[in-house]
Design a protein around this motif. Structure first.
Motif, PDB file in Angstrom:
ATOM      1  N   UNK A  18       0.799  -1.208   0.000  1.00  0.00           N
ATOM      2  CA  UNK A  18       0.000   0.000   0.000  1.00  0.00           C
ATOM      3  C   UNK A  18       0.835   1.262   0.000  1.00  0.00           C
ATOM      4  N   UNK A  19       0.127   2.377   0.020  1.00  0.00           N
ATOM      5  CA  UNK A  19       0.760   3.695  -0.048  1.00  0.00           C
ATOM      6  C   UNK A  19       0.086   4.618   0.956  1.00  0.00           C
ATOM      7  N   UNK A  20       0.899   5.353   1.713  1.00  0.00           N
ATOM      8  CA  UNK A  20       0.355   6.316   2.674  1.00  0.00           C
ATOM      9  C   UNK A  20       1.389   7.396   2.951  1.00  0.00           C
ATOM     10  N   UNK A  21       0.951   8.641   2.836  1.00  0.00           N
ATOM     11  CA  UNK A  21       1.781   9.803   3.186  1.00  0.00           C
ATOM     12  C   UNK A  21       3.160   9.750   2.534  1.00  0.00           C
ATOM     13  N   UNK A  22       3.197   9.379   1.251  1.00  0.00           N
ATOM     14  CA  UNK A  22       4.443   9.371   0.496  1.00  0.00           C
ATOM     15  C   UNK A  22       5.259   8.098   0.610  1.00  0.00           C
ATOM     16  N   UNK A  23       4.832   7.169   1.436  1.00  0.00           N
ATOM     17  CA  UNK A  23       5.588   5.934   1.665  1.00  0.00           C
ATOM     18  C   UNK A  23       4.909   4.765   0.947  1.00  0.00           C
ATOM     19  N   UNK A  24       5.699   4.033   0.164  1.00  0.00           N
ATOM     20  CA  UNK A  24       5.223   2.821  -0.501  1.00  0.00           C
ATOM     21  C   UNK A  24       5.619   1.638   0.370  1.00  0.00           C
ATOM     22  N   UNK A  25       4.641   0.870   0.802  1.00  0.00           N
ATOM     23  CA  UNK A  25       4.892  -0.302   1.639  1.00  0.00           C
ATOM     24  C   UNK A  25       4.959  -1.533   0.745  1.00  0.00           C
ATOM     25  N   UNK A  26       6.055  -2.271   0.880  1.00  0.00           N
ATOM     26  CA  UNK A  26       6.331  -3.424   0.036  1.00  0.00           C
ATOM     27  C   UNK A  26       6.662  -4.643   0.879  1.00  0.00           C
TER      28      UNK A  26
ATOM     29  N   UNK B 186      18.419   1.563  -3.204  1.00  0.00           N
ATOM     30  CA  UNK B 186      19.236   1.942  -4.358  1.00  0.00           C
ATOM     31  C   UNK B 186      18.595   1.558  -5.688  1.00  0.00           C
ATOM     32  N   UNK B 187      17.488   0.859  -5.642  1.00  0.00           N
ATOM     33  CA  UNK B 187      16.849   0.439  -6.879  1.00  0.00           C
ATOM     34  C   UNK B 187      15.383   0.798  -6.917  1.00  0.00           C
ATOM     35  N   UNK B 188      14.594   0.025  -6.225  1.00  0.00           N
ATOM     36  CA  UNK B 188      13.139   0.160  -6.264  1.00  0.00           C
ATOM     37  C   UNK B 188      12.707   1.566  -5.853  1.00  0.00           C
ATOM     38  N   UNK B 189      13.240   2.055  -4.762  1.00  0.00           N
ATOM     39  CA  UNK B 189      12.833   3.365  -4.247  1.00  0.00           C
ATOM     40  C   UNK B 189      13.144   4.477  -5.245  1.00  0.00           C
ATOM     41  N   UNK B 190      14.326   4.465  -5.818  1.00  0.00           N
ATOM     42  CA  UNK B 190      14.719   5.497  -6.779  1.00  0.00           C
ATOM     43  C   UNK B 190      13.803   5.477  -7.997  1.00  0.00           C
ATOM     44  N   UNK B 191      13.527   4.287  -8.512  1.00  0.00           N
ATOM     45  CA  UNK B 191      12.661   4.171  -9.681  1.00  0.00           C
ATOM     46  C   UNK B 191      11.253   4.667  -9.358  1.00  0.00           C
ATOM     47  N   UNK B 192      10.708   4.255  -8.229  1.00  0.00           N
ATOM     48  CA  UNK B 192       9.366   4.699  -7.850  1.00  0.00           C
ATOM     49  C   UNK B 192       9.313   6.211  -7.649  1.00  0.00           C
ATOM     50  N   UNK B 193      10.336   6.791  -7.034  1.00  0.00           N
ATOM     51  CA  UNK B 193      10.359   8.239  -6.825  1.00  0.00           C
ATOM     52  C   UNK B 193      10.413   8.986  -8.153  1.00  0.00           C
ATOM     53  N   UNK B 194      11.115   8.434  -9.137  1.00  0.00           N
ATOM     54  CA  UNK B 194      11.198   9.071 -10.451  1.00  0.00           C
ATOM     55  C   UNK B 194       9.913   8.903 -11.254  1.00  0.00           C
ATOM     56  N   UNK B 195       9.254   7.761 -11.124  1.00  0.00           N
ATOM     57  CA  UNK B 195       8.102   7.429 -11.969  1.00  0.00           C
ATOM     58  C   UNK B 195       6.761   7.861 -11.398  1.00  0.00           C
ATOM     59  N   UNK B 196       6.658   7.942 -10.073  1.00  0.00           N
ATOM     60  CA  UNK B 196       5.351   8.190  -9.447  1.00  0.00           C
ATOM     61  C   UNK B 196       5.426   9.443  -8.568  1.00  0.00           C
ATOM     62  N   UNK B 197       4.744  10.507  -8.998  1.00  0.00           N
ATOM     63  CA  UNK B 197       4.740  11.728  -8.188  1.00  0.00           C
ATOM     64  C   UNK B 197       4.144  11.465  -6.800  1.00  0.00           C
ATOM     65  N   UNK B 198       4.803  11.990  -5.790  1.00  0.00           N
ATOM     66  CA  UNK B 198       4.306  11.846  -4.425  1.00  0.00           C
ATOM     67  C   UNK B 198       5.020  10.782  -3.610  1.00  0.00           C
ATOM     68  N   UNK B 199       5.768   9.902  -4.275  1.00  0.00           N
ATOM     69  CA  UNK B 199       6.513   8.873  -3.535  1.00  0.00           C
ATOM     70  C   UNK B 199       7.783   9.509  -2.977  1.00  0.00           C
ATOM     71  N   UNK B 200       7.986   9.367  -1.669  1.00  0.00           N
ATOM     72  CA  UNK B 200       9.191   9.920  -1.043  1.00  0.00           C
ATOM     73  C   UNK B 200      10.123   8.832  -0.499  1.00  0.00           C
ATOM     74  N   UNK B 201       9.577   7.630  -0.260  1.00  0.00           N
ATOM     75  CA  UNK B 201      10.426   6.508   0.161  1.00  0.00           C
ATOM     76  C   UNK B 201       9.652   5.205   0.108  1.00  0.00           C
ATOM     77  N   UNK B 202      10.399   4.104   0.251  1.00  0.00           N
ATOM     78  CA  UNK B 202       9.809   2.763   0.296  1.00  0.00           C
ATOM     79  C   UNK B 202      10.137   2.134   1.637  1.00  0.00           C
ATOM     80  N   UNK B 203       9.255   1.270   2.088  1.00  0.00           N
ATOM     81  CA  UNK B 203       9.438   0.593   3.366  1.00  0.00           C
ATOM     82  C   UNK B 203       9.086  -0.881   3.180  1.00  0.00           C
TER      83      UNK B 203
END
Length: 96
Positions: free
Chosen positions: A30-38, A56-73
């Protein structure tokens, strides 16, 4: 499913083949407050490189591709409401 969820899923679909080649996969919780939960599954679950793969991979790609993503957890410290939405999505998929 909201637009941001669709964007995240579509981006993860681009990443998945690389992880599956190594016997693993990534599951969108899911996604909440800029964080993508994986959740990492298969060979990726418990891998020593999981933090690097995410940051170094998933988070960077998601931040570049999806506006509003600030990090992955991928720590599985998932907010209760995000987990509830995830289980509801799983139930809907089972019904189809």
């Amino acid at each position: 499913m909201e637009q941001i969820d669709i964007q995240i899923e579509n981006t993860l679909d681009k990443i998945r083949p690389f992880m599956q080649r190594e016997g693993g996969d990534i599951e969108y919780i899911g996604f909440k407050e800029g964080v993508v939960y994986l959740r990492m599954v298969g060979a990726c679950e418990g891998c020593a490189f999981i933090d690097a793969d995410i940051s170094e991979g998933v988070e960077i790609i998601l931040m570049e591709e999806v506006p509003g993503v600030i990090r992955c957890d991928a720590s599985m410290n998932i907010p209760e409401d995000v987990m509830e939405q995830y289980t509801n999505r799983l139930e809907e998929k089972k019904k189809k």
